[in-house]
Scaffold this active site. Structure first.
Site, PDB file in Angstrom:
ATOM      1  N   ARG A 262       0.870  -1.179   0.000  1.00 24.93           N
ATOM      2  CA  ARG A 262       0.000   0.000   0.000  1.00 24.93           C
ATOM      3  C   ARG A 262       0.901   1.221   0.000  1.00 24.93           C
ATOM      4  NH1 ARG A 262      -4.103  -0.433   4.864  1.00 24.93           N
ATOM      5  NH2 ARG A 262      -4.809   1.551   3.982  1.00 24.93           N
ATOM      6  N   HIS A 263       0.352   2.346  -0.386  1.00 18.12           N
ATOM      7  CA  HIS A 263       1.091   3.605  -0.287  1.00 18.12           C
ATOM      8  C   HIS A 263       1.469   3.857   1.175  1.00 18.12           C
ATOM      9  CE1 HIS A 263      -2.581   5.138   1.497  1.00 18.12           C
ATOM     10  NE2 HIS A 263      -3.229   4.525   0.509  1.00 18.12           N
ATOM     11  N   ASN A 269      -5.418   8.968   5.995  1.00 21.73           N
ATOM     12  CA  ASN A 269      -5.337   7.798   6.894  1.00 21.73           C
ATOM     13  C   ASN A 269      -5.259   8.275   8.339  1.00 21.73           C
ATOM     14  OD1 ASN A 269      -3.143   5.955   4.635  1.00 21.73           O
ATOM     15  ND2 ASN A 269      -5.351   5.787   4.876  1.00 21.73           N
ATOM     16  N   ARG A 313      -0.835   9.710  -3.440  1.00 18.81           N
ATOM     17  CA  ARG A 313      -0.199   8.962  -2.354  1.00 18.81           C
ATOM     18  C   ARG A 313       0.602   7.759  -2.863  1.00 18.81           C
ATOM     19  NH1 ARG A 313      -5.775   8.662  -2.098  1.00 18.81           N
ATOM     20  NH2 ARG A 313      -6.849   6.705  -1.595  1.00 18.81           N
ATOM     21  N   GLU A 333      -8.021   3.744  -5.954  1.00 22.17           N
ATOM     22  CA  GLU A 333      -8.758   3.132  -4.842  1.00 22.17           C
ATOM     23  C   GLU A 333     -10.257   3.041  -5.138  1.00 22.17           C
ATOM     24  OE1 GLU A 333      -9.036   1.099  -2.816  1.00 22.17           O
ATOM     25  OE2 GLU A 333      -8.569   1.681  -0.765  1.00 22.17           O
ATOM     26  N   HIS A 398      -3.601   0.547  -3.180  1.00 14.90           N
ATOM     27  CA  HIS A 398      -4.489   0.976  -2.095  1.00 14.90           C
ATOM     28  C   HIS A 398      -5.084  -0.261  -1.412  1.00 14.90           C
ATOM     29  CE1 HIS A 398      -4.510   5.111  -3.765  1.00 14.90           C
ATOM     30  NE2 HIS A 398      -4.354   4.467  -4.912  1.00 14.90           N
TER      31      HIS A 398
HETATM   32  O1  F6P Z   1      -8.795   3.749   4.572  1.00 15.11           O
HETATM   33  C1  F6P Z   1      -7.998   3.675   3.433  1.00 15.11           C
HETATM   34  C2  F6P Z   1      -8.755   3.160   2.204  1.00 15.11           C
HETATM   35  O2  F6P Z   1      -7.816   3.001   1.163  1.00 15.11           O
HETATM   36  C3  F6P Z   1      -9.937   4.023   1.731  1.00 15.11           C
HETATM   37  O3  F6P Z   1      -9.574   5.072   0.869  1.00 15.11           O
HETATM   38  C4  F6P Z   1     -10.879   3.024   1.086  1.00 15.11           C
HETATM   39  O4  F6P Z   1     -12.214   3.479   0.930  1.00 15.11           O
HETATM   40  C5  F6P Z   1     -10.778   1.906   2.082  1.00 15.11           C
HETATM   41  O5  F6P Z   1      -9.405   1.877   2.497  1.00 15.11           O
HETATM   42  C6  F6P Z   1     -11.103   0.557   1.526  1.00 15.11           C
HETATM   43  O6  F6P Z   1     -11.136  -0.334   2.650  1.00 15.11           O
HETATM   44  P1  F6P Z   1     -12.582  -0.831   3.245  1.00 15.11           P
HETATM   45  O7  F6P Z   1     -13.144  -1.401   2.041  1.00 15.11           O
HETATM   46  O8  F6P Z   1     -12.187  -1.782   4.333  1.00 15.11           O
HETATM   47  O9  F6P Z   1     -13.425   0.306   3.712  1.00 15.11           O
END
Ligand code: F6P
Ligand code: ATP
Length: 483
Positions: A262-263, A269, A313, A333, A398
């Site tokens: 991941r970045h 975050n 990122r 993402e 991501h």
């Molecule tokens: O929190 C970081 C991230 O990359 C968000 O930008 C994205 O919506 C999420 O993780 C995806 O993870 P989850 O599907 O568990 O919400």
């Protein structure tokens, strides 16, 4: 793909059109009816030509794309039936090379009957809702293929394609034979390795004596020559058949690694916000600094290409990596739509039903104006295809994106996929093997927030817990200065 015996090099044709998008926003959506297609893929080839390998790869890929796929392995059926007969008669059957000789009439009849029974089970399974049934047998004579063709022709709506693997590369064959005799194959588990090798080579000769490559006119087939060096396609009609052919043409088995990270930690975050296009936090920047050393120590001598998304990122995280870089929009993402830029708490307050629906079925839940994990899987299909063609790749991605790619390589089910633990500041190395993938994780010693949100009520498994494995210590320039 509607062309007769067109010979394609591995670099080639455009990807087929994807299936229609799934509908249903902000709520749980029913599984889409992607395809009414029903296909029998009948393998063709001598032993040790990668038929089971190709069957398995095709199954994983098509299942990842949500088709119902099942492999019907005739060797397994042979052993199961032999065990049942032995239990009744008290006499174990001899399945050494003479059993596979065309001069052994009794065994030849038995083997033909097994292939027919397996095909019957496969057809029944397709009628019960399956999409792609793979008949994993040698099917190496015209006579056998004629029988298959005549049987499937009786079933309206079921298409038949043959997949022939031809290989005359002695190195590949030797390594496949090695794998067979050293991997605990049930035919050889009670034999010494040398005896097993000699017997398996004799078995191959028995098949060679009667082998007929596909020359029959009018058959739909894909022929892969020397592990994808060349592919021949004939009469591949229809969306699903073309997709299968395209995938198979892109496979290779050269040893390689796929690295994923991941970045570095982003400012979003730190604030607990999702989505957006925020820059890295100070700790994220440190990760970008140590990443080149972390990568260099673990890639060996190989030439690597770095793939990032178009979001800053990932680009910032890759900025110090001294390798060729490629930016993919498809690696962006998961799009959180109207929730982009919000924290999970804010989403729960503002869209409580949506929040509950996502917890209820995270894979299918589609953000209002955004995407679901299911949508992301569909959009990542060209990335998977390209990953199959390539050698060593490092993906800086991501959370949701890496979960989807990781699930493909480890063949993990949909319902687990959105909860896979992919921590920040960790480099993951996947090494594809004949069956499955080896994995190592290298954690950089730079703290980061934990963005993993487990399913409410679900106890995390040991594999979901953050990893602490670190092969060595990596330091930022600043830390080195302090030391
Ligand atoms: O929190 C970081 C991230 O990359 C968000 O930008 C994205 O919506 C999420 O993780 C995806 O993870 P989850 O599907 O568990 O919400
Ligand atoms: P058998 O008929 O004895 O079951 P098989 O044809 O099913 O043999 P596999 O057991 O699938 O052979 O062989 C596995 C090996 O085949 C793997 O090591 C894999 O790297 C290799 N392989 C994969 N694709 C190909 C290919 N197109 N041609 C030859 N070998 C391949």
């Amino acid at each position: 793909f509607d062309h007769e015996s067109a010979v394609n090099s591995r670099k080639g044709s455009a990807a087929p059109t994807p299936p229609p998008a799934v509908t249903g926003i902000g709520k749980k959506v029913a599984k889409p009816d992607y395809s009414e297609d029903k296909i029998v893929v009948a393998m063709v080839g001598l032993p040790a030509r990668g038929k089971s390998y190709l069957s398995n790869k095709l199954m994983i890929y098509m299942k990842w794309l949500e088709y119902e796929v099942k492999v019907f392995n005739v060797g397994q059926l042979r052993r199961t039936r032999a065990k049942q007969r032995a239990a009744q008669s008290g006499v174990a059957e001899d399945h050494t090379s003479s059993y596979f000789s065309h001069n052994n009439e009794t065994a030849t009849k038995l083997r033909d009957a097994l292939a027919e029974d397996s095909l019957e089970m496969l057809i029944q399974w397709l009628k019960d809702g399956g999409n792609v049934g793979i008949h994993d047998a040698t099917n190496s004579t015209r006579d056998r293929r004629n029988k298959i063709q005549r049987r499937v022709a009786k079933e309206p709506g079921i298409t038949l394609i043959f997949l022939e693997s031809v290989c005359d590369d002695p190195k590949v064959i030797a390594s496949n034979v090695d794998l067979k005799v050293s991997s605990g194959d049930p035919d050889y588990k009670d034999m010494s390795r040398e005896k097993a090798r000699a017997d398996f080579l004799r078995r191959i000769s028995e098949y060679e004596a009667v082998y007929e490559t596909i020359t029959e006119p009018k058959l739909s087939y894909v022929r892969i020559y020397n592990v994808g060096k060349e592919a021949t396609l004939s009469r591949m009609n229809g969306y699903l058949s073309s997709r299968i052919a395209f995938y198979l043409m892109n496979l290779h088995v050269k040893p390689r690694n796929i690295f994923m990270s991941r970045h570095g930690e982003s400012q979003y975050n730190v604030e607990g916000k999702i989505g957006g296009d925020a820059p890295l936090s100070a700790r994220g920047m440190k990760y970008a600094q140590v990443l080149p050393a972390l990568v260099k120590d673990n890639i060996g001598d190989c030439e690597i290409t770095v793939w990032t998304s178009t979001l800053q990122r990932t680009i910032q995280t890759a900025q110090n990596l001294p390798y060729q870089k490629l930016t993919w929009k498809s690696l962006d993402e998961l799009d959180a739509g109207v929730c982009d830029g919000m924290t999970y708490e804010e989403i729960e307050d503002e869209y409580p039903d949506d929040f509950a629906n996502r917890d209820d079925d995270k894979f299918n839940y589609r953000y209002r104006g955004g995407e679901s994990y299911r949508d992301v899987v569909v959009r990542l299909e060209p990335v998977i295809m390209e990953l199959e063609r390539q050698a060593d790749i490092l993906i800086i991605g991501h959370q949701a994106i890496i979960r989807c790619l990781y699930a493909y390589f480890h063949s993990l089910p949909q319902q687990e996929l959105p909860y896979i633990n992919i921590p920040l500041h960790t480099l993951i190395k996947l090494t594809p093997k004949a069956y499955g993938c080896d994995e190592e994780r290298y954690k950089a010693p730079i703290d980061a927030v934990d963005t993993h949100r487990p399913k409410p009520g679900m106890t995390p498994r040991v594999s979901d817990l953050p990893t602490t494995t670190s092969q060595r210590k990596y330091f930022t320039e600043e830390e080195k200065g302090k030391a």
